[in-house]
Scaffold this active site. Structure first.
Site, PDB file in Angstrom:
ATOM      1  N   ASP A 191     -20.418   1.321  -8.482  1.00  0.00           N
ATOM      2  CA  ASP A 191     -19.509   0.813  -9.507  1.00  0.00           C
ATOM      3  C   ASP A 191     -18.631   1.978  -9.966  1.00  0.00           C
ATOM      4  O   ASP A 191     -19.105   2.898 -10.638  1.00  0.00           O
ATOM      5  CB  ASP A 191     -20.309   0.240 -10.679  1.00  0.00           C
ATOM      6  CG  ASP A 191     -19.419  -0.408 -11.732  1.00  0.00           C
ATOM      7  OD1 ASP A 191     -18.239  -0.035 -11.836  1.00  0.00           O
ATOM      8  OD2 ASP A 191     -19.900  -1.292 -12.460  1.00  0.00           O
ATOM      9  N   ASP A 251      -6.967   0.822  -6.876  1.00  0.00           N
ATOM     10  CA  ASP A 251      -6.597  -0.364  -6.084  1.00  0.00           C
ATOM     11  C   ASP A 251      -7.673  -1.422  -6.269  1.00  0.00           C
ATOM     12  O   ASP A 251      -8.263  -1.915  -5.309  1.00  0.00           O
ATOM     13  CB  ASP A 251      -6.454   0.032  -4.613  1.00  0.00           C
ATOM     14  CG  ASP A 251      -5.968  -1.131  -3.756  1.00  0.00           C
ATOM     15  OD1 ASP A 251      -5.487  -2.121  -4.329  1.00  0.00           O
ATOM     16  OD2 ASP A 251      -6.089  -1.044  -2.523  1.00  0.00           O
ATOM     17  N   HIS A 274       0.816  -1.212   0.000  1.00  0.00           N
ATOM     18  CA  HIS A 274       0.000   0.000   0.000  1.00  0.00           C
ATOM     19  C   HIS A 274       0.852   1.266   0.000  1.00  0.00           C
ATOM     20  O   HIS A 274       0.446   2.275  -0.600  1.00  0.00           O
ATOM     21  CB  HIS A 274      -0.954  -0.025   1.195  1.00  0.00           C
ATOM     22  CG  HIS A 274      -2.023  -1.071   1.069  1.00  0.00           C
ATOM     23  ND1 HIS A 274      -1.980  -2.269   1.746  1.00  0.00           N
ATOM     24  CD2 HIS A 274      -3.150  -1.111   0.324  1.00  0.00           C
ATOM     25  CE1 HIS A 274      -3.037  -2.997   1.434  1.00  0.00           C
ATOM     26  NE2 HIS A 274      -3.763  -2.320   0.575  1.00  0.00           N
ATOM     27  N   GLU A 292     -10.478  -2.591   1.913  1.00  0.00           N
ATOM     28  CA  GLU A 292      -9.871  -2.994   3.185  1.00  0.00           C
ATOM     29  C   GLU A 292      -9.372  -1.794   3.989  1.00  0.00           C
ATOM     30  O   GLU A 292      -9.047  -1.914   5.166  1.00  0.00           O
ATOM     31  CB  GLU A 292      -8.727  -3.978   2.956  1.00  0.00           C
ATOM     32  CG  GLU A 292      -7.463  -3.407   2.365  1.00  0.00           C
ATOM     33  CD  GLU A 292      -7.491  -3.317   0.861  1.00  0.00           C
ATOM     34  OE1 GLU A 292      -6.419  -3.210   0.245  1.00  0.00           O
ATOM     35  OE2 GLU A 292      -8.598  -3.364   0.277  1.00  0.00           O
TER      36      GLU A 292
END
Length: 969
Positions: free
Chosen positions: A550, A575, A464, A488
């Protein structure tokens, strides 16, 4: 036969006993005869032959008896009672063992052995459970055949199976197939949907090519368009294989054939499988081996009781998952044993396992897509399929409305020591290093989405930080940032570390994923230690806004047309899916430029876009446009067509993805390259100034720093190699990569000398050929790497200081003189370029700096971008009124290409030693180059100024910076 001289046969004892001149046997006999004639000795003992034979026989019987008794005692200690008739083991024929189950399902069974023609029978009594059928499950008809070999190493041999003998007889007489009958059929029979009276008892006509083992093949077309698994088709050439190794298991359990068989049957029943038959051997002296035939395939295991080890494998056809059976396997077979009787210490068994997909699915199942099967991705290859993990625990396996989510804890022996992990679990007062620093010894935690690895606990920081900080630190002042994906929370965590950030918009399609990661992976979204954050969770930071949508459609709808000027982003971080995945959407995004165009339109003028690219390329791979990387080629092409002016690739090898990982960053503005190519000191200062500190005082960055950024500035050798394999061969792969093998490389000391220039009266010193220099030759190559470089930001400082000193000449003349000397030296002898994004300078360290300008295109040394161009740009033909900077930049300004790993990797070589002789240069001829190519500036005013200065010098009415400085001094 011939005779010897004494008439005896040549061979045999007869010859040796009849001849006095024979071997030692006859000599000893003669000696014995002589001895009998003498008086017996007082200490002699005469033993008869009979006595000797009886003594030997008695000793053998006693030894055999002792050994046999010891063997019985040893075997009885482990619960083994060998009672097989020895005569049965001597037969040359194989024994056929048959055991029929009684109604109890767990009763005493007699296993009869018929041996050869003798017809003698032996019986072995044992308690083994019979295979059972799950109530309501359809079991098709099967046939059974076996062969058992009597071996000395097996103490018992037992075979048990479902009794189908009556069915076999009825089928052979009626020529019908048994499909299980009413007792094993489902609702179709109970509701009266069977085909006529014949089908009510389970019997159906067996026509040609119609027998299907109880399976209606007419409805089994293997269509995977919806379910994408093989749960409804046992006839695919595919299956699943589960391998299990368990140690520290109770030795008594491992040596009990009955307990092991019971555990096997319970496992099969709990797994909703069907055991047709099984065969077990108790081995000598200890151990059990069993193999069971399943309707779905097989199960087998072998035990080592003394070592406390059992190994097992379970193979099934069809799509029923095997991994959920692991808790049952652990409960039934990982029976702990007492290893320290005095202390009563119990060691918990250790279970190692691996799961593999076997056989073939693609091409045999209509609609099967590998990417939709999570077991067929990196989850299956790198976690489930490996057997050597000391720890492998599924924390979560769930399917959200969008995707399959799997989270595993693993400990790989290559990177972590399980013993150190156990020490880290001890109380902190234990004074062990491990217990005081448990964060370094625990298992890794891995997140998979649809079977594709996304993030790991120990690779969290490298992954990251490497996707966020290169782009963020390149931008001069990022305020609004968009994150595509990143459910996440770790990407958001890194972005929030920047003081300049005012808003972060997270576009995540899966709302459930965010909740799952917050529960099972809280470390990823932890902002509790970050100064500047007003919440413990990064998602609850006031600067963060999560939109569950989306992202691809959102960008196209929001920025499909470049009309929206507000709410644009300084940095966009993708990501999400990398273009190397086999997911269809990855390639579809780049076949149509609408999404990439919306990214370009959604960025501010200095905007930066960064995306993960998946697995890094190897030097043996084909170019991006071919093979599995073709979507990468499509994406790069789409980025170029959308208008991004500079694109870079970089790799990171510490993300714990079992392979190096690749990233791509694209700059909307060419000048952003200057921020990308900053020096280590500049980068380190920027990181210190622009990032928040932590509340605890710990480093805010765990992996990324200035030195790491230097590694990212240039692409890998593999990127360059595969780029140069393109079908349309890139010209820079010959011109810029390395040193051209066909060119001569001539030392300056032998081929060059300094003298007064012949260009003009005020030209000053010049460089002349001391020997003939052939076309294509390079000069002073060894000195090229020693040039003085002034990167863009450094040259900005020099120019600012020179301007400041000039303004303050009256008050600090000494400072102005020193700074002017440096500035004039660089401007007079150096050459400029914009390869690094903005104007930068380099000065040769040898006599090459005395090379003068060849007026009106008379230069004979340099580098020509387009040799086929009819008229090359010179100071005389540049149209300063209708200045076409785009055309000039392509041929003069030395701008880097939008995307060229070969050019980027050889950037410094190009700056230092990219020139060569454009024609043969005769001895005594002045070596001239093109100063217009050194202008380097894309600023129209600066370009005009430089062109006019060259025109004046060539006309003899102007002087260069060095001559002017020397005359004024």
């Amino acid at each position: 036969m011939g005779r010897s001289k004494n008439g005896a046969k040549k061979n045999g004892v007869r010859n040796s006993s009849s001849s006095s001149s024979s071997n030692g046997v006859s000599n000893s006999n003669n000696s014995a005869r002589k001895t009998t004639k003498t008086a017996p000795s007082r200490f002699s003992i005469n033993l008869s032959v009979v006595f000797l034979l009886l003594s030997f026989a008695l000793s053998a019987i006693v030894a055999f008896s002792i050994g046999w008794i010891a063997r019985l005692v040893l075997l009885s200690h482990f619960g083994l009672y060998p009672t097989a008739n020895a005569e049965s083991t001597t037969s040359s024929n194989n024994a056929a063992l048959v055991a029929l189950p009684t109604s109890s399902g767990m009763s005493k069974k007699s296993i009869s052995t018929l041996s050869g023609a003798s017809g003698k029978k032996t019986s072995i009594s044992t308690q083994l459970p019979a295979p059972t059928v799950i109530e309501g499950k359809e079991v098709p008809f099967t046939t059974y055949a076996s062969k058992t070999f009597q071996m000395a190493g097996a103490a018992t041999s037992n075979t048990l199976h479902i009794d189908r003998s009556d069915v076999l007889i009825r089928m052979s007489r009626s020529k019908k197939e048994f499909d299980g009958g009413p007792d094993f059929q489902g609702e179709s029979v109970e509701s009266g949907e069977s085909n006529g009276e014949e089908g009510k008892d389970g019997w159906v006509p067996c026509e040609s090519n119609a027998c299907s083992r109880g399976k209606d093949l007419s409805t089994s077309n293997g269509d995977y368009s919806e379910h994408n698994d093989d749960s409804d088709d046992l006839h695919l050439p595919a299956g699943q294989h589960l391998l299990i190794d368990i140690k520290d298991v109770d030795s008594n359990f491992l040596n009990s054939e009955e307990r092991l068989a019971t555990a096997m049957i319970e496992l099969i029943n709990e797994s909703k499988l069907t055991l047709l038959s099984y065969h077990c051997h108790s081995l000598v002296p200890v151990g059990v081996s069993c193999a069971g035939v399943l309707l779905e395939s097989h199960v087998a295991f072998h035990t080592w009781p003394l070592e406390g080890v059992i190994t097992m494998d379970l193979f099934t056809c069809g799509g029923g998952l095997l991994i959920p059976t692991l808790p049952s396997i652990e409960r039934l077979f990982a029976v702990p044993g007492v290893v320290g009787e005095e202390e009563g210490e119990i060691t918990q068994p250790t279970l190692l396992w691996s799961h593999k997909l076997r056989g073939f699915r693609e091409g045999f199942s209509k609609g099967y897509v590998r990417s939709k099967n999570p077991l067929d991705g990196s989850l299956g290859r790198y976690v489930l399929g490996k057997l050597d993990f000391d720890i492998k625990r599924p924390l979560l396996s769930i399917k959200t409305a969008i995707q399959n989510v799997n989270i595993y804890e693993v400990m790989e022996p290559k990177s972590r020591d399980v013993n150190s992990y156990h020490k880290s679990l001890l109380p902190a007062e234990d004074e062990e290093y491990e217990s005081a620093h448990p964060q370094h010894f625990g298992p890794d935690k891995i997140l998979f989405l649809d079977g594709i690895i996304q993030s790991t606990l120990y690779g969290d920081a490298p992954f990251h930080e490497s996707i966020v900080h290169p782009a963020m630190i390149t931008h001069s002042n990022p305020k609004r940032v968009a994150i595509i994906g990143g459910g996440e929370g770790a990407t958001l965590r890194e972005v929030l570390k920047y003081k300049s950030v005012e808003e972060v918009v997270i576009l995540e399609i899966d709302e459930e994923l965010v909740s799952i990661c917050a529960e099972y992976m809280p470390e990823w979204s932890d902002c509790s230690d970050l100064q500047g954050s007003d919440s413990e969770s990064c998602f609850e930071d006031s600067r963060a806004r999560v939109v569950f949508v989306d992202a691809f459609k959102w960008f196209i709808e929001s920025f499909g047309k470049d009309e929206k000027v507000e709410d644009k982003f300084d940095v966009i971080i993708m990501d999400a899916l990398d273009p190397n995945t086999s997911v269809e959407i990855a390639g579809g995004l780049y076949n149509d430029n609408s999404f990439v165009d919306s990214l370009f339109n959604g960025l501010t003028a200095e905007g930066v876009f960064v995306v993960q690219m998946g697995k890094s390329k190897m030097s043996t791979d084909p170019p991006d446009e071919i093979g599995r990387f073709k979507d990468t080629g499509l994406m790069i092409g789409a980025l170029e067509q959308s208008g991004f002016e500079s694109i870079h690739r970089y790799d990171e090898g510490h993300s714990h993805f079992y392979m190096p990982w690749s990233y791509l960053v694209a700059f909307k503005d060419y000048e952003s390259r200057a921020g990308w190519h900053r020096t280590a000191p500049e980068l380190q200062i920027a990181l210190q100034q622009r990032l928040h500190k932590t509340k605890s005082g710990a480093p805010v960055l765990r992996y990324f720093d200035a030195a790491t950024m230097l590694q990212y500035q240039l692409p890998s050798k593999a990127q360059e190699t595969t780029y140069c394999r393109k079908e349309e061969y890139p010209w820079e792969c010959d011109e810029w990569v390395g040193i051209h093998p066909d060119y001569a490389h001539l030392p300056a000391a032998e081929y060059l000398k300094v003298d007064k220039s012949g260009v003009g009266e005020h030209a000053g010193r010049g460089l002349f050929a001391a020997q003939d220099i052939p076309k294509g030759a390079t000069l002073a190559l060894d000195e090229g790497g020693k040039a003085f470089h002034f990167p863009p930001l450094t040259w900005d400082v020099v120019e600012s200081l020179h301007s400041w000193a000039d303004d303050n000449d009256d008050t600090i003349p000494f400072v102005e003189d020193q700074i002017s000397a440096i500035y004039t030296f660089v401007e007079g002898y150096g050459h400029g370029a914009v390869l690094l994004g903005k104007y930068h300078m380099a000065v040769d360290s040898g006599i090459m700096l005395f090379m003068n300008h060849g007026c009106n295109g008379t230069y004979n040394y340099g580098w020509v971008m387009d040799e086929d161009r009819e008229i090359q740009f010179t100071e005389t033909n540049v149209d300063l009124i209708n200045l076409n900077l785009t055309e000039i930049a392509e041929h003069l300004l030395n701008e880097a290409q939008v995307y060229s790993p070969a050019g980027e990797r050889n950037l410094w070589h190009t700056l230092n030693s990219g020139d060569y002789a454009l024609r043969d240069i005769k001895k005594g001829e002045e070596v001239l180059t093109d100063y217009l190519a050194f202008v380097g500036s894309s600023d129209p005013d600066e370009l005009k100024k430089d062109v006019l200065s060259l025109r004046a010098q060539c006309a003899g009415v102007g002087v260069g910076e060095i001559t002017k400085y020397e005359s004024e001094s």
